[in-house]
Design a protein around this motif. Structure first.
Motif, PDB file in Angstrom:
ATOM      1  N   GLY A 199     -13.594 -32.786   4.227  1.00 54.73           N
ATOM      2  CA  GLY A 199     -13.964 -31.681   5.102  1.00 54.73           C
ATOM      3  C   GLY A 199     -13.439 -31.881   6.511  1.00 54.73           C
ATOM      4  N   LYS A 200     -13.073 -30.778   7.157  1.00 60.46           N
ATOM      5  CA  LYS A 200     -12.480 -30.875   8.492  1.00 60.46           C
ATOM      6  C   LYS A 200     -13.467 -31.390   9.532  1.00 60.46           C
ATOM      7  CE  LYS A 200     -13.422 -26.039   9.714  1.00 60.46           C
ATOM      8  NZ  LYS A 200     -12.818 -24.754  10.142  1.00 60.46           N
ATOM      9  N   ASP A 201     -14.774 -31.305   9.230  1.00 59.62           N
ATOM     10  CA  ASP A 201     -15.784 -31.774  10.177  1.00 59.62           C
ATOM     11  C   ASP A 201     -16.091 -33.262  10.035  1.00 59.62           C
ATOM     12  OD1 ASP A 201     -16.089 -29.217  11.215  1.00 59.62           O
ATOM     13  OD2 ASP A 201     -17.605 -28.684   9.714  1.00 59.62           O
ATOM     14  N   PHE A 202     -15.480 -33.916   9.055  1.00 57.28           N
ATOM     15  CA  PHE A 202     -15.787 -35.332   8.820  1.00 57.28           C
ATOM     16  C   PHE A 202     -15.345 -36.207   9.992  1.00 57.28           C
ATOM     17  CE2 PHE A 202     -14.536 -39.505   6.931  1.00 57.28           C
ATOM     18  CZ  PHE A 202     -15.813 -39.940   6.619  1.00 57.28           C
ATOM     19  N   ILE A 203     -14.159 -35.938  10.524  1.00 54.60           N
ATOM     20  CA  ILE A 203     -13.644 -36.690  11.669  1.00 54.60           C
ATOM     21  C   ILE A 203     -13.502 -35.729  12.844  1.00 54.60           C
ATOM     22  CG2 ILE A 203     -11.708 -38.006  12.609  1.00 54.60           C
ATOM     23  CD1 ILE A 203     -11.131 -39.014   9.801  1.00 54.60           C
ATOM     24  N   ARG A 204     -14.104 -36.098  13.959  1.00 53.29           N
ATOM     25  CA  ARG A 204     -14.086 -35.244  15.147  1.00 53.29           C
ATOM     26  C   ARG A 204     -13.035 -35.733  16.133  1.00 53.29           C
ATOM     27  NH1 ARG A 204     -17.094 -35.283  20.125  1.00 53.29           N
ATOM     28  NH2 ARG A 204     -18.251 -37.128  19.434  1.00 53.29           N
ATOM     29  N   ASN A 205     -12.261 -34.804  16.661  1.00 54.62           N
ATOM     30  CA  ASN A 205     -11.270 -35.131  17.684  1.00 54.62           C
ATOM     31  C   ASN A 205     -11.842 -34.848  19.066  1.00 54.62           C
ATOM     32  OD1 ASN A 205      -8.758 -33.629  19.408  1.00 54.62           O
ATOM     33  ND2 ASN A 205      -8.422 -35.701  18.669  1.00 54.62           N
ATOM     34  N   VAL A 206     -11.700 -35.818  19.960  1.00 50.35           N
ATOM     35  CA  VAL A 206     -12.093 -35.629  21.355  1.00 50.35           C
ATOM     36  C   VAL A 206     -10.796 -35.551  22.153  1.00 50.35           C
ATOM     37  CG1 VAL A 206     -13.368 -36.555  23.315  1.00 50.35           C
ATOM     38  CG2 VAL A 206     -14.218 -36.920  20.982  1.00 50.35           C
ATOM     39  N   ARG A 207     -10.486 -34.380  22.626  1.00 52.28           N
ATOM     40  CA  ARG A 207      -9.184 -34.128  23.247  1.00 52.28           C
ATOM     41  C   ARG A 207      -8.862 -35.146  24.346  1.00 52.28           C
ATOM     42  NH1 ARG A 207      -5.899 -29.813  23.130  1.00 52.28           N
ATOM     43  NH2 ARG A 207      -7.487 -28.586  22.030  1.00 52.28           N
ATOM     44  N   GLY A 208      -7.690 -35.738  24.226  1.00 50.71           N
ATOM     45  CA  GLY A 208      -7.232 -36.683  25.228  1.00 50.71           C
ATOM     46  C   GLY A 208      -7.780 -38.089  25.078  1.00 50.71           C
ATOM     47  N   ARG A 209      -8.704 -38.295  24.123  1.00 45.59           N
ATOM     48  CA  ARG A 209      -9.321 -39.616  23.978  1.00 45.59           C
ATOM     49  C   ARG A 209      -9.117 -40.216  22.595  1.00 45.59           C
ATOM     50  NH1 ARG A 209     -15.365 -39.514  25.857  1.00 45.59           N
ATOM     51  NH2 ARG A 209     -15.069 -41.751  25.520  1.00 45.59           N
ATOM     52  N   GLY A 210      -9.330 -39.441  21.540  1.00 47.27           N
ATOM     53  CA  GLY A 210      -9.150 -39.995  20.206  1.00 47.27           C
ATOM     54  C   GLY A 210     -10.080 -39.370  19.194  1.00 47.27           C
ATOM     55  N   TRP A 211     -10.537 -40.185  18.224  1.00 47.12           N
ATOM     56  CA  TRP A 211     -11.328 -39.673  17.103  1.00 47.12           C
ATOM     57  C   TRP A 211     -12.580 -40.513  16.870  1.00 47.12           C
ATOM     58  CZ3 TRP A 211      -5.993 -40.008  16.982  1.00 47.12           C
ATOM     59  CH2 TRP A 211      -5.304 -38.803  16.799  1.00 47.12           C
TER      60      TRP A 211
END
Length: 217
Positions: A199-211
């Motif tokens: 699922g696309k919600d399993f890993i969250r991206n934090v813009r400019g910082r990482g996952w």
């Protein structure tokens, strides 16, 4: 994080951990000669009490006074039973002799971190995320799948650092250290495949910082 006056020992441990893909920080001294230890975003603090027992004990006391629950592993001379007892009373999770074989020291470090996080030897559980280390199986809510080695290594890295957002460089170094001709977008590709399965919600991206894993940060 390593807290020690023994610079040679620090460099040795530092090199070994970095080669294993671990991000390592060395504690800095303040102008009054004390160690400055920022513990909130650390997974483990290794405190060397062999050079200066009192200063090492003060580091442990200060970390716990800040209400930090970061795991602490103390290094002590074999014969100093009193310092070992005091370190444990102040909040150290374990004490080991500094003369310990480095392989056993690393195993003790990982064991302390696992105990603090409630991990068993073959299972990591954080929120609704569960990793079976033997089967390379990941469960997220009602979804369950067995991942290929590199995809599982990525998820495990994120699960073992639940309080941190890991950058592309950190993940890339951990997953592909020593390999040549690896695409700079290799981590992004792995994340794409993992999301497609869990699922696309399993890993969250934090813009400019990482996952980070969505359920634990």
């Amino acid at each position: 994080m390593i807290v020690s006056d023994d610079h040679y020992y620090c460099r040795t441990i530092y090199r070994i951990l970095v080669l294993k893909g671990v991000e390592v920080f060395l504690a800095r001294k303040t102008s009054d000669g004390e160690f400055s230890v920022l513990s909130n975003d650390r997974d483990l603090i290794l405190v060397d009490l062999c050079q200066d027992v009192e200063r090492g004990l003060k580091v442990i006391a200060n970390v716990r006074a800040d209400e930090s629950d970061v795991p602490i592993l103390a290094l002590l001379p074999v014969e100093n039973v009193e310092a070992r007892v005091t370190a444990l009373e102040l909040g150290a999770d374990d004490c080991v002799p500094k003369q310990l074989d480095l392989r056993e020291l690393l195993a003790r470090m990982y064991a302390v971190v696992r105990r603090r996080r409630g991990h068993t030897r073959s299972l990591i559980e954080i929120g609704t995320v569960a990793l079976d280390l033997l089967k390379r199986e990941v469960t997220f809510g009602t979804k369950r799948t067995v991942l290929p080695q590199q995809e599982f290594a990525l998820v495990r890295m994120l699960a073992e650092h639940p309080s941190r957002i890991l950058s592309r460089d950190v993940l890339h170094d951990h997953l592909y250290r020593g390999e040549d001709d690896v695409s700079p977008t290799a981590v992004d590709v792995l994340i794409f495949y993992v999301r497609r399965k869990l699922g696309k919600d399993f890993i969250r991206n934090v813009r400019g910082r990482g996952w980070a894993l969505s359920d634990v940060v």
